[in-house]
Design an enzyme around this catalytic site. Sequence first.
Site, PDB file in Angstrom:
ATOM      1  N   GLU A   1       1.022  -1.229  -0.417  1.00 11.38           N
ATOM      2  CA  GLU A   1      -0.136  -0.416  -0.526  1.00 11.38           C
ATOM      3  C   GLU A   1       0.690   0.979   0.113  1.00 11.38           C
ATOM      4  OE1 GLU A   1      -3.332  -0.355   3.269  1.00 11.38           O
ATOM      5  OE2 GLU A   1      -3.659  -2.182   2.641  1.00 11.38           O
TER       6      GLU A   1
ATOM      7  N   ASN B   1       2.216  -5.590  -2.556  1.00 11.66           N
ATOM      8  CA  ASN B   1       0.871  -5.703  -2.579  1.00 11.66           C
ATOM      9  C   ASN B   1       0.305  -4.046  -2.395  1.00 11.66           C
ATOM     10  OD1 ASN B   1      -1.260  -8.020  -1.744  1.00 11.66           O
ATOM     11  ND2 ASN B   1      -0.821  -7.210   0.181  1.00 11.66           N
TER      12      ASN B   1
ATOM     13  N   HIS C   1     -10.000  -6.665  -1.923  1.00 12.43           N
ATOM     14  CA  HIS C   1     -11.664  -6.143  -1.219  1.00 12.43           C
ATOM     15  C   HIS C   1     -12.132  -5.336  -1.589  1.00 12.43           C
ATOM     16  CE1 HIS C   1      -8.758  -7.127   2.719  1.00 12.43           C
ATOM     17  NE2 HIS C   1      -7.750  -7.104   1.869  1.00 12.43           N
TER      18      HIS C   1
ATOM     19  N   GLU D   1      -6.052 -10.886  -0.008  1.00 11.80           N
ATOM     20  CA  GLU D   1      -6.780 -10.286   0.600  1.00 11.80           C
ATOM     21  C   GLU D   1      -8.065 -10.506   0.559  1.00 11.80           C
ATOM     22  OE1 GLU D   1      -5.345  -6.776   2.560  1.00 11.80           O
ATOM     23  OE2 GLU D   1      -3.260  -7.828   2.484  1.00 11.80           O
TER      24      GLU D   1
ATOM     25  N   ASP E   1     -11.698 -10.658  -0.520  1.00 13.57           N
ATOM     26  CA  ASP E   1     -13.190 -10.487   0.921  1.00 13.57           C
ATOM     27  C   ASP E   1     -13.968  -9.662  -0.128  1.00 13.57           C
ATOM     28  OD1 ASP E   1     -12.352  -7.966   2.334  1.00 13.57           O
ATOM     29  OD2 ASP E   1     -12.019  -8.726   3.853  1.00 13.57           O
TER      30      ASP E   1
HETATM   31  C1  XIL Z   1      -6.074  -6.126   8.876  1.00  9.95           C
HETATM   32  C2  XIL Z   1      -6.594  -7.745  10.055  1.00  9.95           C
HETATM   33  O1  XIL Z   1      -6.897  -7.981   9.287  1.00  9.95           O
HETATM   34  C3  XIL Z   1      -7.211  -6.702  10.761  1.00  9.95           C
HETATM   35  O2  XIL Z   1      -6.847  -8.107  12.357  1.00  9.95           O
HETATM   36  C4  XIL Z   1      -5.896  -5.619  11.502  1.00  9.95           C
HETATM   37  O3  XIL Z   1      -6.231  -5.255  13.354  1.00  9.95           O
HETATM   38  C5  XIL Z   1      -5.646  -4.226  10.248  1.00  9.95           C
HETATM   39  O4  XIL Z   1      -4.886  -4.662   9.319  1.00  9.95           O
HETATM   40  N1  XIL Z   1      -4.879  -4.871   4.263  1.00  9.95           N
HETATM   41  C6  XIL Z   1      -3.870  -5.305   4.599  1.00  9.95           C
HETATM   42  C7  XIL Z   1      -3.935  -6.358   5.473  1.00  9.95           C
HETATM   43  O5  XIL Z   1      -2.548  -5.255   3.452  1.00  9.95           O
HETATM   44  O6  XIL Z   1      -2.809  -6.322   6.861  1.00  9.95           O
HETATM   45  C8  XIL Z   1      -4.630  -5.423   6.622  1.00  9.95           C
HETATM   46  O7  XIL Z   1      -5.195  -6.515   7.584  1.00  9.95           O
HETATM   47  C9  XIL Z   1      -6.224  -5.359   5.690  1.00  9.95           C
HETATM   48  C10 XIL Z   1      -5.787  -4.875   4.604  1.00  9.95           C
END
Ligand code: XIL
Length: 397
Positions: free
Chosen positions: A170, A216, A258, A289, A291
């Site tokens: 990020e 990423n 996401h 990641e 969802d």
């Molecule tokens: C999130 C976790 O799921 C949470 O448990 C934590 O409190 C915050 O981070 N992008 C990412 C992840 O790269 O590391 C993040 O994970 C979600 C967004």
Amino acid sequence: MKLRRWIVAGAVAVATVAALNVAPATAGRPYDPAAQSLRALAQRHGLYIGTAVDMDALADPADPRYRELAGSEFSTVTAENAMKWESLEPTRGTYNWGPADELVEFARQHGQRVRGHVLVWHNQLPAWLTEGVADGSIDKAELRRILRDHVTAVVRHFKGRIWQWDVVNEAVSDPWDTPSTLHYKGFWAEHLGPGYIADAFRWARAADPKALLFYNDYNIEAFGSGNPADDKTQFVYEMARDLRARGVPIDGVGSQGHLGTQYGNYDTLQVAAALRRFAGLGLATAFTEVDVRSQLTPGVQAGDSAEINPRLQASAANFSTLLRACLAERHCLSFTLWGFTDRHSWVPDWFENPPEGLATAYDEDYRPKRAYQEMKADLIFSGPPFVLPRVPQQPRR
Ligand code: XIL
């Protein structure tokens, strides 16, 4: 002649079954693909299917189903938090490897590969680091050394046991940030300038020559205007292209995935086209990641099926869009869910106004949702000629 044709057809059928790695009917019971795990079905494509793992849930004896499914449905795992800097080095100079090592051991026991997450990110940094920079006791030169030492120590600790590392996470702003022109944002860019990105990849490579090194980010599932000033995918594409051109050892780009059912999102062909363009740079890709969250309206919270059903169906369609795009693009090596059950999902904790949830493939009682079934169907019904096994990526020197 007839008989010969029959024999040839039979041989082709047997060969096809063998090539697809599909078990023929055993002991009178027909092979039922729908009864297979996601990981078994993904294996036929050479695709790794994964989940983020919450170490507390994994260790909770009152919640055994979490551990069972984490071990049986997935062929790769990511630490949801255990490999982040604040978890690994809460006190300066004292590393706490315990939970991260447990995950690596869990993966070994279950024949899984590990995605390492994450080496350099602006969130979940330990307070000693951010406070030291804020009060001036850590200057720029020391900060760069601290980052180099962290990347080196972590990659070295897990050397040979991490398949893909998220080296930098990020680093790029969003159109809603100020200024709205896309730029390198966050703690590291502010204090070290964007050169930290190339540095981090070089340090990671020096510490583990075999791990695949990934950049990423989120909101890079598809290209937009093509102008890097407002199209984040284009910005990341040009960044990756420039890193490659300069010989920086980047092996892949991870697209977090996401999504939310309240957004327009993407179609499969758009997403596949984006993956293909990254592959054109000689890079592997992965969804890292995934969802798909939904707004928890009062109706949803009250159990109104007229509000819940369209969300579950839209969620399933979005999971499927990303998975099919990944299947279609042979350089897409893995497809990781950011948690697999609504019982343990970051979404309700992070998206509270308005409240959001329903983001994963299993409900809170571990019942598979439509999203799970659709992913399974995608894995079952995809195949040649358009979906072919993965092309393995060789780590760049
Ligand atoms: C999130 C976790 O799921 C949470 O448990 C934590 O409190 C915050 O981070 N992008 C990412 C992840 O790269 O590391 C993040 O994970 C979600 C967004």
